[in-house]
Design a protein around this motif. Sequence first.
Motif, PDB file in Angstrom:
ATOM      1  N   GLN A   2       0.831  -1.198   0.000  1.00 53.67           N
ATOM      2  CA  GLN A   2       0.000   0.000   0.000  1.00 53.67           C
ATOM      3  C   GLN A   2       0.873   1.259   0.000  1.00 53.67           C
ATOM      4  O   GLN A   2       1.955   1.283   0.595  1.00 53.67           O
ATOM      5  CB  GLN A   2      -0.898   0.014   1.240  1.00 53.67           C
ATOM      6  CG  GLN A   2      -1.959  -1.068   1.231  1.00 53.67           C
ATOM      7  CD  GLN A   2      -2.911  -0.904   0.068  1.00 53.67           C
ATOM      8  OE1 GLN A   2      -3.352   0.198  -0.229  1.00 53.67           O
ATOM      9  NE2 GLN A   2      -3.201  -2.000  -0.620  1.00 53.67           N
ATOM     10  N   ASN A  35      -5.980   0.086   5.508  1.00 49.49           N
ATOM     11  CA  ASN A  35      -4.973   0.563   6.464  1.00 49.49           C
ATOM     12  C   ASN A  35      -5.639   1.040   7.754  1.00 49.49           C
ATOM     13  O   ASN A  35      -5.466   2.186   8.177  1.00 49.49           O
ATOM     14  CB  ASN A  35      -4.155   1.703   5.848  1.00 49.49           C
ATOM     15  CG  ASN A  35      -3.323   1.261   4.660  1.00 49.49           C
ATOM     16  OD1 ASN A  35      -2.201   0.798   4.807  1.00 49.49           O
ATOM     17  ND2 ASN A  35      -3.895   1.392   3.467  1.00 49.49           N
ATOM     18  N   ASP A  38      -3.216   2.529  10.500  1.00 49.78           N
ATOM     19  CA  ASP A  38      -2.184   3.516  10.151  1.00 49.78           C
ATOM     20  C   ASP A  38      -2.280   4.724  11.093  1.00 49.78           C
ATOM     21  O   ASP A  38      -3.382   5.216  11.375  1.00 49.78           O
ATOM     22  CB  ASP A  38      -2.381   3.978   8.704  1.00 49.78           C
ATOM     23  CG  ASP A  38      -1.200   4.803   8.201  1.00 49.78           C
ATOM     24  OD1 ASP A  38      -1.105   5.999   8.591  1.00 49.78           O
ATOM     25  OD2 ASP A  38      -0.382   4.261   7.447  1.00 49.78           O
TER      26      ASP A  38
END
Length: 662
Positions: A2, A35, A38
């Motif tokens: 990613q 994600n 994150d």
Amino acid sequence: MQPSIAELFREAECLEATQSAAAAAVLYSRWIALNPDDPHLAAAYFNMAVVLQRSGDQYGAINALREAIRINPDFHPPYINLGRLLEESGQPGLAVQQWLALASRTGVITGSALRHKLMALLQAGRVLETNHLEAAAEDTLRQVIDLSPDQSQAVQHWIALRQKQCKWPAINGWDGVESRRLLASISPLSAAVLFDDPVFQLARSAVYAKLNVARPKTATPDHTTRMAQRPPRLKVGYVSSDLREHAVGFGISEVMELHDADQFDIHAYYCGIEREDETKARIRSAVKSWTDIAALSDDEAAAKVAADQIDILVDLNGYTRDARTGVFARQPAPIQVNWYGFPGSMGTAYHHYIIADAHIVPQANEIYFSEKVVRLSCYQPNDRNRRIATELPQRRAEGLPDTGFVFCCLNGTQKITPQVFAAWMKILSGVAGSVLWLLQSSPETDARLRQMAAAAGIAPERICFAPKRPNPQHLARYVLADLFLDTFPYGAHTTASDAMWMGTPVVTLEGRGFAARVCAGLVRSAGLSELVCENLDDYVARATTLAMTPGAIAGLRQRLTEARTAAPLFDTPRLVRELEVLYDRMWGEFQTGTLPQPNLANLACYEEVGIDLLLDREGESIDPASYTDAFLRWSSFQPLPPDNRLWPPPSHQPRPIKYIAA
């Protein structure tokens, strides 16, 4: 693998530029889904909200911003944007909650944190004020000023809010914020309410324009190519946010209809709120072209005026709400005029004329204006076709008792000063059973006025309040009032002419400044010059005598009925003819190269001196000689250039000037 958050931002920006904001939002949504842990997830939600908003998905943006705040409550930007979106969605209360939530968060004090807190408080204060929650707005803006006393916009609104709430003195400093500093940021309109000082009014307008109107990035257009001859029809453009149901719109409507279409093309440039009403439609139908410039930048609006080849551009706003002074700064028309919307000089290099009359600006007072003063017989336009409700108003429904002499003042509460209020209490004391009928404000302000009346020995129920009404009903209820008592130093304007059109006589004072002379001029133009008073003692005596003398009010009412067809105040065709003569003369001066150049000499110095003279003297008049005395002291160490105003005094021979004072 990613992309990182930085790579995501770059890819989304590129995708929005090459495809669409919606495509960028899909990219953000996919990245967020993949994600969830994150550390920059809140920032991703924030940026997704931005592109969702740009794609038209306002509610999706709201949800994304709420999620950003949930993930990281100490991330400030989402609070700002969420508040704005909630406000735009018709939920101002929730918007204010978001901004105040941000402002109340504590943490490490950084420049960024302080800026976000100030921004949140300013937004909250703006919305609270717009929704007429004056006390809460005042408190919120005080927090802004506490944190950053140089926030001039906050100071201006804070002073105006205190004036509207009749909190006296309006300018009242506190620990860390001096009154002088507050006065130095006052708006020109608020200054006219507090002080009858035309010197300071001019100086404050000039400094206000310099600080608040950005200098155009392009050179001033060259209009000399248009000097050859008068066009077959002069193109006159009127710029205003108030060409609608507003005092200016009501007054200017018939003027627009009566302009000579064979000699003048009339263009309207509207910069006000997005709302339709009868007055707006009436004005739009009367002009050759109507352009809404509210959403245009100053550059874009000026370009439109220039493309329309406007010869004379008239500023009907001045320094009032939603004004577009920046358009005038770009000088898109060769001749630019200040008229009707603002009671005083603009103090700029780009307003060439101000339209007044001999009552408001006698020749000796021309020194208080940067513009050239030109005059009508009566400065104020009036609509003879104004709509008046046919139903008979009832005293009880309008907040009045069944009996008793009715003094009224239906000006906004911001115009009331402690000196005038004290005079009103003396009048009520001298006329048994009488009441004072004021325009309804907030419940807190109404209660405050009644409390002050009680403190002066007047029963609080003798202060009555007129509920807010549409203009036709508002006009109709003037028949319930016996005598209108004006405010000072900022007197009635349209309110006075409305009262007299409906047969209610007006007692007023005549001061020195524009705002302090308008009502006196209107009363004289209606043929009732004996109701213009020299001082407050005379004002109290005149009002009391009229109320106590049988038949006095009836006689004045009869004269006002006759004035409808005979007095200059209500002769709108005459005003339009005279106005068009003025426009022709202005064009003639432009054509011959004698267009007036505004005089701005020493105005920053006048303002600095005025602040010292006026501090803690709200409601008072200042003798111009005080400025001259201060300038004599000033020039002893820093020479000042002559300004053809108050400096130098006739008896003074100034030293040679080696440099020009800043």
